[in-house]
Design a protein around this motif. Structure first.
Motif, PDB file in Angstrom:
ATOM      1  N   PRO A   1     -48.295  25.340  22.385  1.00 14.15           N
ATOM      2  CA  PRO A   1     -47.089  25.125  21.573  1.00 14.15           C
ATOM      3  C   PRO A   1     -46.423  26.463  21.277  1.00 14.15           C
ATOM      4  O   PRO A   1     -46.988  27.531  21.549  1.00 14.15           O
ATOM      5  N   LEU A   2     -45.247  26.421  20.689  1.00 12.92           N
ATOM      6  CA  LEU A   2     -44.538  27.665  20.360  1.00 12.92           C
ATOM      7  C   LEU A   2     -43.407  27.384  19.382  1.00 12.92           C
ATOM      8  O   LEU A   2     -43.028  26.236  19.157  1.00 12.92           O
ATOM      9  N   LEU A   3     -42.876  28.463  18.823  1.00 10.54           N
ATOM     10  CA  LEU A   3     -41.692  28.378  17.969  1.00 10.54           C
ATOM     11  C   LEU A   3     -40.428  28.745  18.730  1.00 10.54           C
ATOM     12  O   LEU A   3     -39.351  28.239  18.439  1.00 10.54           O
ATOM     13  N   GLY A   4     -40.564  29.648  19.694  1.00  9.52           N
ATOM     14  CA  GLY A   4     -39.414  30.054  20.487  1.00  9.52           C
ATOM     15  C   GLY A   4     -39.871  30.761  21.747  1.00  9.52           C
ATOM     16  O   GLY A   4     -41.010  31.213  21.849  1.00  9.52           O
ATOM     17  N   PHE A   5     -38.975  30.855  22.729  1.00  8.18           N
ATOM     18  CA  PHE A   5     -39.287  31.537  23.980  1.00  8.18           C
ATOM     19  C   PHE A   5     -38.006  32.094  24.575  1.00  8.18           C
ATOM     20  O   PHE A   5     -36.894  31.663  24.235  1.00  8.18           O
ATOM     21  N   ASP A   6     -38.169  33.080  25.464  1.00  9.17           N
ATOM     22  CA  ASP A   6     -37.010  33.593  26.189  1.00  9.17           C
ATOM     23  C   ASP A   6     -37.285  33.549  27.692  1.00  9.17           C
ATOM     24  O   ASP A   6     -38.379  33.198  28.126  1.00  9.17           O
ATOM     25  N   ARG A   7     -36.275  33.911  28.479  1.00  5.13           N
ATOM     26  CA  ARG A   7     -36.375  33.777  29.938  1.00  5.13           C
ATOM     27  C   ARG A   7     -37.281  34.827  30.573  1.00  5.13           C
ATOM     28  O   ARG A   7     -37.590  34.733  31.752  1.00  5.13           O
ATOM     29  N   SER A   8     -37.717  35.794  29.796  1.00  2.00           N
ATOM     30  CA  SER A   8     -38.685  36.762  30.301  1.00  2.00           C
ATOM     31  C   SER A   8     -40.117  36.265  30.121  1.00  2.00           C
ATOM     32  O   SER A   8     -41.055  36.939  30.532  1.00  2.00           O
ATOM     33  N   GLY A   9     -40.271  35.104  29.485  1.00  2.00           N
ATOM     34  CA  GLY A   9     -41.595  34.538  29.266  1.00  2.00           C
ATOM     35  C   GLY A   9     -42.213  34.923  27.941  1.00  2.00           C
ATOM     36  O   GLY A   9     -43.359  34.557  27.662  1.00  2.00           O
ATOM     37  N   ASN A  10     -41.471  35.658  27.111  1.00  2.00           N
ATOM     38  CA  ASN A  10     -42.002  36.016  25.805  1.00  2.00           C
ATOM     39  C   ASN A  10     -42.042  34.790  24.904  1.00  2.00           C
ATOM     40  O   ASN A  10     -41.079  34.025  24.841  1.00  2.00           O
ATOM     41  N   ARG A  11     -43.161  34.632  24.227  1.00  2.00           N
ATOM     42  CA  ARG A  11     -43.405  33.465  23.372  1.00  2.00           C
ATOM     43  C   ARG A  11     -43.510  33.898  21.921  1.00  2.00           C
ATOM     44  O   ARG A  11     -44.231  34.837  21.608  1.00  2.00           O
ATOM     45  N   LEU A  12     -42.799  33.195  21.044  1.00  2.00           N
ATOM     46  CA  LEU A  12     -42.956  33.430  19.616  1.00  2.00           C
ATOM     47  C   LEU A  12     -43.886  32.365  19.061  1.00  2.00           C
ATOM     48  O   LEU A  12     -43.581  31.168  19.087  1.00  2.00           O
ATOM     49  N   GLY A  13     -45.061  32.809  18.592  1.00  2.00           N
ATOM     50  CA  GLY A  13     -46.022  31.893  17.996  1.00  2.00           C
ATOM     51  C   GLY A  13     -46.009  32.011  16.487  1.00  2.00           C
ATOM     52  O   GLY A  13     -44.999  32.367  15.884  1.00  2.00           O
ATOM     53  N   TYR A  14     -47.154  31.787  15.883  1.00  2.00           N
ATOM     54  CA  TYR A  14     -47.229  31.757  14.426  1.00  2.00           C
ATOM     55  C   TYR A  14     -47.644  33.093  13.820  1.00  2.00           C
ATOM     56  O   TYR A  14     -47.827  33.207  12.612  1.00  2.00           O
ATOM     57  N   GLY A  15     -47.844  34.104  14.656  1.00  2.00           N
ATOM     58  CA  GLY A  15     -48.096  35.434  14.144  1.00  2.00           C
ATOM     59  C   GLY A  15     -49.552  35.798  13.950  1.00  2.00           C
ATOM     60  O   GLY A  15     -49.863  36.894  13.479  1.00  2.00           O
ATOM     61  N   LYS A  16     -50.454  34.919  14.318  1.00  2.00           N
ATOM     62  CA  LYS A  16     -51.879  35.203  14.145  1.00  2.00           C
ATOM     63  C   LYS A  16     -52.500  35.858  15.384  1.00  2.00           C
ATOM     64  O   LYS A  16     -53.582  36.424  15.307  1.00  2.00           O
ATOM     65  N   GLY A  17     -51.849  35.726  16.538  1.00  2.00           N
ATOM     66  CA  GLY A  17     -52.347  36.353  17.750  1.00  2.00           C
ATOM     67  C   GLY A  17     -53.493  35.633  18.426  1.00  2.00           C
ATOM     68  O   GLY A  17     -54.103  36.163  19.363  1.00  2.00           O
TER      69      GLY A  17
ATOM     70  N   PRO B   1     -47.111  45.080  23.400  1.00  2.00           N
ATOM     71  CA  PRO B   1     -47.966  45.274  24.586  1.00  2.00           C
ATOM     72  C   PRO B   1     -49.081  44.249  24.733  1.00  2.00           C
ATOM     73  O   PRO B   1     -49.465  43.916  25.860  1.00  2.00           O
ATOM     74  N   HIS B   2     -49.594  43.728  23.612  1.00  2.00           N
ATOM     75  CA  HIS B   2     -50.711  42.787  23.698  1.00  2.00           C
ATOM     76  C   HIS B   2     -50.257  41.346  23.938  1.00  2.00           C
ATOM     77  O   HIS B   2     -51.089  40.468  24.149  1.00  2.00           O
ATOM     78  N   ASP B   3     -48.956  41.074  23.904  1.00  2.00           N
ATOM     79  CA  ASP B   3     -48.471  39.708  24.087  1.00  2.00           C
ATOM     80  C   ASP B   3     -48.656  39.265  25.538  1.00  2.00           C
ATOM     81  O   ASP B   3     -48.345  40.017  26.467  1.00  2.00           O
ATOM     82  N   VAL B   4     -49.140  38.047  25.711  1.00  2.00           N
ATOM     83  CA  VAL B   4     -49.334  37.484  27.046  1.00  2.00           C
ATOM     84  C   VAL B   4     -48.144  36.578  27.368  1.00  2.00           C
ATOM     85  O   VAL B   4     -47.901  35.601  26.657  1.00  2.00           O
ATOM     86  N   PRO B   5     -47.386  36.866  28.425  1.00  2.00           N
ATOM     87  CA  PRO B   5     -46.188  36.078  28.710  1.00  2.00           C
ATOM     88  C   PRO B   5     -46.513  34.695  29.254  1.00  2.00           C
ATOM     89  O   PRO B   5     -47.560  34.466  29.865  1.00  2.00           O
TER      90      PRO B   5
END
Length: 201
Positions: free
Chosen positions: A119-135, A169-173
């Motif tokens: 699941p997610l809160l938001g995403f962009d076309r580069s594959g970046n995912r906005l989650g809930y901030g816990k990692g 840097p630690h975000d997984v696309p």
């Protein structure tokens, strides 16, 4: 001024609530359009999730994956903040944990999924995912990828796409996003963007 991740989370949570109320059958529509080629190519073990709040409902897709022969897993958050995946079959007894998550108990074997539905809160076309901030997902996916290829597919309402999600840097696309309007193959878009960038230099 670019909004912070926390500001984006507040805005996108409200937007997702609105989108969910507007289209309560979006999960069914998404499941109908989900390309089983992803399961055939990246299965057989698929990590899914059970919805919390206004998350787009993955249960119709779970039914489709079961019919296709998927071996399912659910995310489980440990006391130390790490996240693992445990085997799951529909009808299993689950325990309610932090954040309202329903999880298999600690006696259920851990598995290493090769296709992760998130699941997610938001995403962009580069594959970046906005989650809930816990990692939790980023750390779990990084660990899984130490053992081999893992394909990551986000589930979202089409309206959850944003122009840019701040990436660290630690975000997984994400490799793919599935919405009620169809597929967004992000890994292909990244490859094309990289090709265009190489050509420009």
């Amino acid at each position: 001024m670019t909004p912070s991740k926390d500001e984006m989370r507040t805005e996108l949570k409200a937007l997702r609530d609105e989108l969910s109320a507007r289209d309560p059958d979006a999960g069914e529509t998404l499941a109908d359009k989900f390309p089983l080629k992803l399961f055939e190519r990246y299965g057989p073990t698929v990590a899914v999730y059970l919805p919390i709040g206004s998350e787009i409902d993955p249960r119709p897709l779970i039914s489709k994956l079961i019919e296709a022969g998927a071996e399912l897993a659910l995310p489980c958050v440990r006391e130390d903040g790490g996240m693992v995946y445990r085997a799951y079959q529909r009808g299993d007894m689950l325990e309610q944990k932090a954040f309202g998550l329903l999880e298999p108990n600690e006696g259920v074997p851990e598995v290493n999924p090769t296709l992760v539905i998130t699941p997610l809160l938001g995403f962009d076309r580069s594959g970046n995912r906005l989650g809930y901030g816990k990692g939790h997902y980023d750390r779990a996916l990084t660990k899984l990828r130490e053992n081999g290829r893992v394909f990551v597919c986000g589930l979202a309402f089409f309206g959850q796409e944003v122009e840019s999600v701040p990436a660290e840097p630690h975000d997984v696309p994400l490799d793919w996003v599935m919405t009620e309007r169809g597929s967004i193959p992000l890994f292909m878009m990244r490859a094309m963007a990289n090709t265009d960038s190489d050509s420009a230099t």
